[in-house]
Design a protein around this motif. Structure first.
Motif, PDB file in Angstrom:
ATOM      1  N   UNK A   1       0.829  -1.198   0.000  1.00 49.94           N
ATOM      2  CA  UNK A   1       0.000   0.000   0.000  1.00 49.94           C
ATOM      3  C   UNK A   1       0.868   1.255   0.000  1.00 49.94           C
ATOM      4  N   UNK A   2       0.332   2.296  -0.589  1.00 47.39           N
ATOM      5  CA  UNK A   2       1.047   3.572  -0.627  1.00 47.39           C
ATOM      6  C   UNK A   2       0.640   4.420   0.575  1.00 47.39           C
ATOM      7  N   UNK A   3       1.598   5.186   1.038  1.00 47.57           N
ATOM      8  CA  UNK A   3       1.308   6.071   2.169  1.00 47.57           C
ATOM      9  C   UNK A   3       0.685   7.366   1.666  1.00 47.57           C
ATOM     10  N   UNK A   4      -0.326   7.808   2.354  1.00 46.20           N
ATOM     11  CA  UNK A   4      -0.975   9.080   2.021  1.00 46.20           C
ATOM     12  C   UNK A   4      -0.637  10.064   3.127  1.00 46.20           C
ATOM     13  N   UNK A   5       0.091  11.117   2.760  1.00 46.72           N
ATOM     14  CA  UNK A   5       0.477  12.118   3.750  1.00 46.72           C
ATOM     15  C   UNK A   5      -0.647  13.143   3.887  1.00 46.72           C
ATOM     16  N   UNK A   6      -1.086  13.311   5.106  1.00 43.53           N
ATOM     17  CA  UNK A   6      -2.158  14.268   5.382  1.00 43.53           C
ATOM     18  C   UNK A   6      -1.555  15.439   6.146  1.00 43.53           C
ATOM     19  N   UNK A   7      -1.678  16.623   5.571  1.00 44.99           N
ATOM     20  CA  UNK A   7      -1.179  17.828   6.234  1.00 44.99           C
ATOM     21  C   UNK A   7      -2.341  18.548   6.902  1.00 44.99           C
ATOM     22  N   UNK A   8      -2.141  18.919   8.158  1.00 49.54           N
ATOM     23  CA  UNK A   8      -3.181  19.655   8.861  1.00 49.54           C
ATOM     24  C   UNK A   8      -3.192  21.100   8.388  1.00 49.54           C
ATOM     25  N   UNK A   9      -4.387  21.661   8.292  1.00 52.68           N
ATOM     26  CA  UNK A   9      -4.513  23.058   7.896  1.00 52.68           C
ATOM     27  C   UNK A   9      -4.097  23.948   9.049  1.00 52.68           C
TER      28      UNK A   9
END
Length: 50
Positions: A1-9
């Motif tokens: 699986x690929x990692x999905x980077x989530x950036x906080x606003x």
């Protein structure tokens, strides 16, 4: 699986509060500057010779 980077606003309320404070300071300086000029210009000396 690929990692999905989530950036906080970044919080927008902080920017809004800073803009309100800066605007309030500019308004306060502008208003107090005009009040001091109007008070000093209304003084009239009585220089009539008697």
């Amino acid at each position: 699986m690929a990692e999905i980077k989530i950036e906080k606003k970044k919080p927008m309320w902080l920017l809004i509060v800073l803009l309100l404070i800066i605007g309030g300071l500019i308004y306060y300086i502008y208003c107090t500057d005009h009040e001091t000029h109007t008070e000093s210009s209304t003084e009239i000396e009585n220089t009539t010779a008697q």
